[in-house]
Design a protein around this motif. Sequence first.
Motif, PDB file in Angstrom:
ATOM      1  N   HIS A  20       0.883  -1.170   0.000  1.00  0.00           N
ATOM      2  CA  HIS A  20       0.000   0.000   0.000  1.00  0.00           C
ATOM      3  C   HIS A  20       0.919   1.217   0.000  1.00  0.00           C
ATOM      4  N   CYS A  60      -6.266   7.619   0.694  1.00  0.00           N
ATOM      5  CA  CYS A  60      -5.361   6.521   0.348  1.00  0.00           C
ATOM      6  C   CYS A  60      -4.952   6.596  -1.115  1.00  0.00           C
ATOM      7  N   THR A  66      -0.918   6.430   0.565  1.00  0.00           N
ATOM      8  CA  THR A  66      -1.677   5.179   0.491  1.00  0.00           C
ATOM      9  C   THR A  66      -1.555   4.328   1.746  1.00  0.00           C
ATOM     10  N   LYS A 103      -6.446   5.551  10.119  1.00  0.00           N
ATOM     11  CA  LYS A 103      -5.906   5.507   8.752  1.00  0.00           C
ATOM     12  C   LYS A 103      -5.908   6.921   8.212  1.00  0.00           C
ATOM     13  N   GLY A 121      -3.525   9.652   5.201  1.00  0.00           N
ATOM     14  CA  GLY A 121      -3.047   9.710   3.837  1.00  0.00           C
ATOM     15  C   GLY A 121      -2.782  11.134   3.401  1.00  0.00           C
ATOM     16  N   ALA A 181      -9.788   8.694   3.955  1.00  0.00           N
ATOM     17  CA  ALA A 181      -9.050   7.435   3.829  1.00  0.00           C
ATOM     18  C   ALA A 181     -10.003   6.244   3.875  1.00  0.00           C
ATOM     19  N   THR A 230      -7.531  -0.144   5.868  1.00  0.00           N
ATOM     20  CA  THR A 230      -6.416  -0.823   5.214  1.00  0.00           C
ATOM     21  C   THR A 230      -5.783  -1.819   6.180  1.00  0.00           C
TER      22      THR A 230
END
Length: 367
Positions: A55, A173, A178, A186, A188, A328, A331
């Motif tokens: 990622h 992301c 990412t 999360k 980004g 985001a 992930t």
Amino acid sequence: MRAHDPSSPGPAARGRARALGLAVGGLPTGPHNALTDVPGVRVGHTTLIRPPEVHSGVTAIVPDGVGPGSPLPAGVFAGNGYGKLIGATQIAELGALETPVLLTSTLSAFRVADALVGWMLERPGTADVRSVNPVVGECNDGLLSDIRSRPVREEHVRAALDEASGGLLAEGCVGGGTGLTALGFKSGIGTSSRRLPLAGREITLGVLVQANFGGTLRVRGRTVTPADVGLPLAGPAPETGSCMVVAATDAPLDARQLTRLARRGVYALARVGAAYGHGSGDYGLAFGTRPLGTPAGPAVVRDDDLDPLFAAALDAVEEAVLNALLTATTTTGPRGHTRHPLPAAPLLALLRDAAAEECERSERPGA
């Protein structure tokens, strides 16, 4: 693996801070509330996803016409220098940006810099160039990606540069954001902009953050942990984060003033709860879109007129970080670590409850 189409709104469809009623400050934004609202600034992403191993990606910030023969005024500030901001010392020394600014993963930064040099040497008018200062920032995405594989290659860098565009900018992301996490969520890429009068003219300030730092999130003065918004508790992330804050403006500023602006970008992270930990490389970079040495054009803004611009930078960076967290997507990395984005509905409910409690306290006798 896939490359993200920079013209697509992508994860931003989940809802940005301003659309949720979480605008920061009272100044208006540009038409897209993005770094690309600054005239002559384009952004491109290449996003690399091969779950659960990879990622990662690269984000390119491309000012029109920038090059060794046409540098732009710029300033840089290291709030905590645990990072690899390639090209920083020459910017600090000369106050000049002569390439696009690329953001990527820590161990891919050196390949990205080499690819950027190759791309620059192919630009028109560079046949006699014998030195070029590539500018590449990074964040460590090793929690959610196989960072040792160094997945970002020359073709990915060139795609981000060649496909960079203005207008709507994908967040969350994508690109160099990412595999990132910040403040327990999360994260980004996030972006925001402000329009404001400055020394008798209207100017635009745009910011983009590559957010990957520790601390406890604060939204409107309220601390927000993953548990507060119904998310599972995540194990502590290693202090291998960082945050790159890039600001651009069409205001006529010199390199010293842009360095002062870059500092405000790092200071603004405190508003959202940044811990500025030992292992976090917290950098600000600011550039102007008026080329150095231009004989005509407006005079440089006086220092004592800069306060509105500094305030705009603080607001824009705070909102950009919120956008990174909100846009985001969940992930899971190669070792089973999972991070979730900041969920909008529970966040708004939490803030409403906090506001109601505060109102109730203020109405009590003797309060």
